[in-house]
Design an enzyme around this catalytic site. Structure first.
Site, PDB file in Angstrom:
ATOM      1  N   PHE A 122       0.862  -1.169   0.000  1.00 34.81           N
ATOM      2  CA  PHE A 122       0.000   0.000   0.000  1.00 34.81           C
ATOM      3  C   PHE A 122       0.900   1.221   0.000  1.00 34.81           C
ATOM      4  O   PHE A 122       1.730   1.372   0.898  1.00 34.81           O
ATOM      5  CB  PHE A 122      -0.871  -0.053   1.265  1.00 34.81           C
ATOM      6  CG  PHE A 122      -1.827   1.092   1.461  1.00 34.81           C
ATOM      7  CD1 PHE A 122      -3.010   1.163   0.730  1.00 34.81           C
ATOM      8  CD2 PHE A 122      -1.582   2.060   2.430  1.00 34.81           C
ATOM      9  CE1 PHE A 122      -3.920   2.187   0.958  1.00 34.81           C
ATOM     10  CE2 PHE A 122      -2.483   3.094   2.654  1.00 34.81           C
ATOM     11  CZ  PHE A 122      -3.652   3.152   1.919  1.00 34.81           C
ATOM     12  N   THR A 125       2.252   6.999   1.779  1.00 29.73           N
ATOM     13  CA  THR A 125       3.232   7.940   2.335  1.00 29.73           C
ATOM     14  C   THR A 125       4.262   8.389   1.295  1.00 29.73           C
ATOM     15  O   THR A 125       4.689   7.604   0.449  1.00 29.73           O
ATOM     16  CB  THR A 125       3.949   7.276   3.525  1.00 29.73           C
ATOM     17  OG1 THR A 125       2.963   6.869   4.461  1.00 29.73           O
ATOM     18  CG2 THR A 125       4.922   8.228   4.198  1.00 29.73           C
ATOM     19  N   GLU A 126       4.630   9.667   1.386  1.00 31.32           N
ATOM     20  CA  GLU A 126       5.656  10.227   0.492  1.00 31.32           C
ATOM     21  C   GLU A 126       6.695  10.976   1.334  1.00 31.32           C
ATOM     22  O   GLU A 126       6.435  11.265   2.505  1.00 31.32           O
ATOM     23  CB  GLU A 126       4.999  11.209  -0.494  1.00 31.32           C
ATOM     24  CG  GLU A 126       4.025  10.527  -1.432  1.00 31.32           C
ATOM     25  CD  GLU A 126       3.435  11.504  -2.451  1.00 31.32           C
ATOM     26  OE1 GLU A 126       3.782  12.697  -2.410  1.00 31.32           O
ATOM     27  OE2 GLU A 126       2.633  11.037  -3.269  1.00 31.32           O
ATOM     28  N   ASP A 241      -9.099   2.661   8.683  1.00 32.43           N
ATOM     29  CA  ASP A 241      -9.971   2.426   9.837  1.00 32.43           C
ATOM     30  C   ASP A 241      -9.816   0.988  10.331  1.00 32.43           C
ATOM     31  O   ASP A 241      -9.660   0.731  11.517  1.00 32.43           O
ATOM     32  CB  ASP A 241     -11.439   2.639   9.428  1.00 32.43           C
ATOM     33  CG  ASP A 241     -12.031   3.835  10.154  1.00 32.43           C
ATOM     34  OD1 ASP A 241     -11.287   4.551  10.841  1.00 32.43           O
ATOM     35  OD2 ASP A 241     -13.256   4.042  10.016  1.00 32.43           O
ATOM     36  N   ARG A 269      14.507 -15.402  38.415  1.00 29.97           N
ATOM     37  CA  ARG A 269      15.651 -14.612  38.855  1.00 29.97           C
ATOM     38  C   ARG A 269      15.621 -14.429  40.371  1.00 29.97           C
ATOM     39  O   ARG A 269      14.637 -13.910  40.915  1.00 29.97           O
ATOM     40  CB  ARG A 269      15.608 -13.254  38.150  1.00 29.97           C
ATOM     41  CG  ARG A 269      16.596 -12.237  38.647  1.00 29.97           C
ATOM     42  CD  ARG A 269      17.985 -12.567  38.220  1.00 29.97           C
ATOM     43  NE  ARG A 269      18.901 -11.493  38.571  1.00 29.97           N
ATOM     44  CZ  ARG A 269      20.219 -11.621  38.541  1.00 29.97           C
ATOM     45  NH1 ARG A 269      20.758 -12.770  38.187  1.00 29.97           N
ATOM     46  NH2 ARG A 269      20.987 -10.606  38.848  1.00 29.97           N
ATOM     47  N   GLN A 337      12.956  -3.485  32.137  1.00 29.11           N
ATOM     48  CA  GLN A 337      13.272  -3.124  33.519  1.00 29.11           C
ATOM     49  C   GLN A 337      13.276  -4.353  34.434  1.00 29.11           C
ATOM     50  O   GLN A 337      14.169  -4.523  35.254  1.00 29.11           O
ATOM     51  CB  GLN A 337      12.242  -2.087  34.013  1.00 29.11           C
ATOM     52  CG  GLN A 337      12.675  -1.327  35.247  1.00 29.11           C
ATOM     53  CD  GLN A 337      13.857  -0.402  34.957  1.00 29.11           C
ATOM     54  OE1 GLN A 337      14.106  -0.031  33.807  1.00 29.11           O
ATOM     55  NE2 GLN A 337      14.601  -0.062  35.998  1.00 29.11           N
ATOM     56  N   GLU A 364       0.784   3.975  10.326  1.00 29.17           N
ATOM     57  CA  GLU A 364      -0.682   4.021  10.168  1.00 29.17           C
ATOM     58  C   GLU A 364      -1.294   5.083  11.085  1.00 29.17           C
ATOM     59  O   GLU A 364      -2.322   4.878  11.720  1.00 29.17           O
ATOM     60  CB  GLU A 364      -1.296   2.623  10.384  1.00 29.17           C
ATOM     61  CG  GLU A 364      -0.762   1.654   9.324  1.00 29.17           C
ATOM     62  CD  GLU A 364      -1.613   0.414   9.102  1.00 29.17           C
ATOM     63  OE1 GLU A 364      -2.819   0.459   9.408  1.00 29.17           O
ATOM     64  OE2 GLU A 364      -1.075  -0.571   8.592  1.00 29.17           O
ATOM     65  N   GLY A 365      -0.639   6.230  11.115  1.00 27.81           N
ATOM     66  CA  GLY A 365      -1.097   7.351  11.931  1.00 27.81           C
ATOM     67  C   GLY A 365      -0.409   7.364  13.279  1.00 27.81           C
ATOM     68  O   GLY A 365      -0.597   6.449  14.063  1.00 27.81           O
ATOM     69  N   THR A 366       0.380   8.397  13.561  1.00 26.37           N
ATOM     70  CA  THR A 366       1.071   8.481  14.850  1.00 26.37           C
ATOM     71  C   THR A 366       0.053   8.622  15.981  1.00 26.37           C
ATOM     72  O   THR A 366      -1.122   8.907  15.740  1.00 26.37           O
ATOM     73  CB  THR A 366       1.988   9.718  14.899  1.00 26.37           C
ATOM     74  OG1 THR A 366       1.156  10.873  14.719  1.00 26.37           O
ATOM     75  CG2 THR A 366       3.054   9.687  13.817  1.00 26.37           C
TER      76      THR A 366
END
Lengths: 383, 249
Positions: A122, A125-126, A241, A269, A337, A364-366
């Site tokens: 797909f 993005t550019e 979506d 541990r 951690q 896919e969108g921040t």
């Protein structure tokens, strides 16, 4: 289609076994070699993993969203690179055709995508356009024979493997915004389509992205997705979506795996004469991770069910993607951690997951785009 | 030729087994169950025979409560053609299972019955042998290789110190060992298709078999906890302890 609970259970059991017996042991090697072994890809084909979301009539399994996310919860309890192999065929690479393709386009591509014979990518993005579609520069010019594409697409997942690209390009230079964008189905190889070198990423080795460069790339007239101009951006949004809920489910799967790993380590541990899991400060990290992962799982299931029921889930999908991917970031941080110094050493694998999951908050969108989507929807609905 | 495969529903091999507090058995409530791994190898072998054109029909049989149908479904998804479920909530011991299988074999007339060499829950390793004796058929146990020829089967067996190949006159009973094959995962499309394959349900009464247990379980216990190891300062001390304390050399 809706699967009965027994069939779905059998499905999930099979995937769980495949992950445990075949994928988990190969994780380190995949990261090392930056390649998912062909034998594993073949097994994925045989299992039917490439066609989960493609309709049964076109050779897929036709899973609904709520079934798809349950499959992803299991399938993603391992390195995300494995999901990437078939991720575009089930998601952004095929859904445009499933949702808006013509009957001929569906007949032509979907069976081959479902079987895994071809890989789809797909290309939205550019270099100068991510979530801001209005600044999309790639152009498609109509000619007597069809269309000519020019422009560069960036970070295109599976581009080196793909032989079919859904490309968003501007067909109407006069219309500045989303209305001037159309979607094209471009087959590779094509003399006008070139790939950049494979991107060197922070994590998710084994999954490949690259630039895709169109230089007078000629495609026939029927390459226009759905046969309609100006629909490209709408198609992309519909695809995304579903993609947002998909990525959220992936984040839940990885988080559950990390929780399993950190729990095992906390029980093994020993420090100061007892397992570190006996210490309350370590317990807090385990409990916070579990509670958050559970919340994300419930959100994803709810959004998926609503989508299957035909509701508009734009807000819910953004909420899921935002919360689940931020959640897995926190869980991965705690997993490192809990592992202490070992968490920083590559042999334990936790640091690899820590780098792998960083991507989920970006693509896919921040997270920030999700926040904007959620808030704008809220304000709009409030009138 | 028809192949009958017995599939047992057991606690999944990944589950940590817990003994019930009253020591009458192991905890099975809310525990993940799956097909006995040796039986899976049996189904795989049957499916390979069918793919090679040597078998015409594969029937998967399971015995026990209603949930055994899930195990049969797994066999159907792997490639068996139809299932038979002997419904019983009683404890089914190897002799009872062998008698039930005998009754089904009499009805179905298979040329080959494949069983796992043992089930991973009770490790009895008896049913295949008992079935062969009851039927009066040849048996090839612990098979690591199967080759079919006209009217006979060549079964390579894993025995102490090597391999033994026996020639069985068909019909025959074979039990599988670990190295016979590597079973496939049922593919997702085949899991969906398996829904449409038939499962016939019968009862021990209808088959005329008395399944009353012949053995009584007195108690079940967890293995003794492993004692902690000990560190020694030198090789001499180690050798001394192995000789005089552990008395193993």
């Amino acid at each position: 289609m809706a699967l009965d609970p027994q069939t779905l259970r059998q499905f999930l059991d099979t995937i769980q076994r495949f992950v445990r017996e075949q994928l988990e042991p190969a994780e380190a090697m995949v990261a090392e070699t930056d390649t998912v072994p062909p034998a594993i890809v073949d097994e994925m084909r045989r299992l039917g993993l490439f066609g989960m979301t493609i309709p049964e009539a076109q050779g897929g399994l036709g899973l609904g969203m709520s079934e798809e996310v349950q499959v992803l919860f299991e399938l993603c309890q391992t390195s995300p690179a494995f999901r990437s192999v078939h991720g575009t065929n089930n998601g952004i690479g095929s859904q445009g055709i499933v949702i808006d393709g013509t009957a001929e386009q569906q007949r032509r591509y979907l069976p081959r995508l479902a079987s895994g014979e071809i890989i789809a990518s797909f290309a939205l993005t550019e270099p100068g356009a991510g979530s801001d579609a209005a600044s999309l520069r790639t152009s498609a010019r109509r000619t007597a024979e069809g269309w000519v594409l020019n422009g560069t697409k960036r970070f295109i997942t599976n581009a080196p493997e793909a032989s079919l690209f859904t490309v968003m390009a501007r067909t109407d230079p006069e219309t500045r915004g989303a209305g001037g964008i159309s979607a094209f189905l471009v087959e590779a190889p094509n003399p006008g389509l070139k790939l950049g070198r494979i991107d060197r990423k922070m994590g998710q080795r084994g999954a490949h992205t690259a630039d895709v460069i169109f230089e007078d790339c000629r495609v026939p007239a029927d390459a226009l997705l759905g046969g309609k101009e100006g629909q490209g951006f709408k198609t992309a949004m519909k695809v995304l979506d579903r993609g947002r809920i998909h990525i959220a489910a992936v984040a839940v799967g990885v988080a559950e795996r990390l929780i399993r790993d950190m729990l095992r380590y906390a029980k093994e541990r020993v420090q100061f004469g007892q397992a570190i899991g006996e210490f309350q400060l370590v317990q807090a990290m385990l409990a916070d991770s579990r509670a958050e992962a559970y919340a994300a799982r419930c959100m994803v299931l709810d959004a998926a069910r609503r989508r299957d029921a035909g509701e508009n889930v734009s807000t819910e999908a953004a909420c899921c993607k935002y919360f689940a991917t931020e959640m897995v970031g926190r869980v991965a941080d705690r997993a490192v951690q809990v592992h202490g110094g070992s968490g920083y050493i590559a042999d334990f694998g936790v640091e690899r997951f820590y780098r792998d999951v960083r991507l989920f908050r970006l693509y896919e969108g921040t997270s920030q785009i999700q926040q904007i989507v959620i808030a704008r929807n809220m304000l709009r609905q409030a009138g | 030729m028809k192949v009958l495969v017995a599939v047992k529903r057991v606690i999944d091999y990944n589950v940590k087994i817990r003994v019930k507090p009253d020591k009458t058995g192991v905890e099975t409530a809310n525990v993940k169950m799956s097909m006995n791994p040796f039986d899976e190898i049996g189904v795989e072998e049957a499916v390979r025979l069918k793919e090679a054109g040597a078998a015409s029909e594969i029937i998967a049989v399971s015995m026990g409560p209603q949930s055994c149908q899930e195990t049969i479904r797994t066999a159907l998804a792997m490639g068996a053609d139809r299932g038979i479920h002997v419904l019983s909530d009683a404890e089914l011991q190897p002799l009872a299972v062998a008698k039930l299988l005998k009754a089904i074999a009499a009805k179905e007339q298979p040329q080959l019955v494949i069983l796992g060499k043992q089930a991973i829950d009770d490790d009895s390793n008896q049913t295949g042998q008992m079935l062969a004796a009851l039927l009066g058929w040849a048996q090839g146990t612990f098979a690591s290789k199967l080759k079919l020829e006209a009217e006979k089967a060549l079964v390579t067996r894993e025995i102490d110190g090597g391999l033994e190949t026996v020639e069985l006159k068909l019909p025959a009973v074979m039990t599988t060992d670990l190295r016979l094959n590597e079973p496939r995962y049922a593919s997702l499309p085949n899991i969906m298709k398996a829904k449409k394959k038939p499962i016939e349900q019968v009862t021990p009464e209808a088959l005329g078999v008395d399944v009353a247990p012949r053995l009584v379980t007195l108690k079940v216990e967890e293995p003794a906890k492993r004692q902690g190891g000990r560190k020694v300062a030198s090789v001499q001390e180690l050798v001394d302890k192995l000789k005089n304390e552990a008395r193993v050399i």
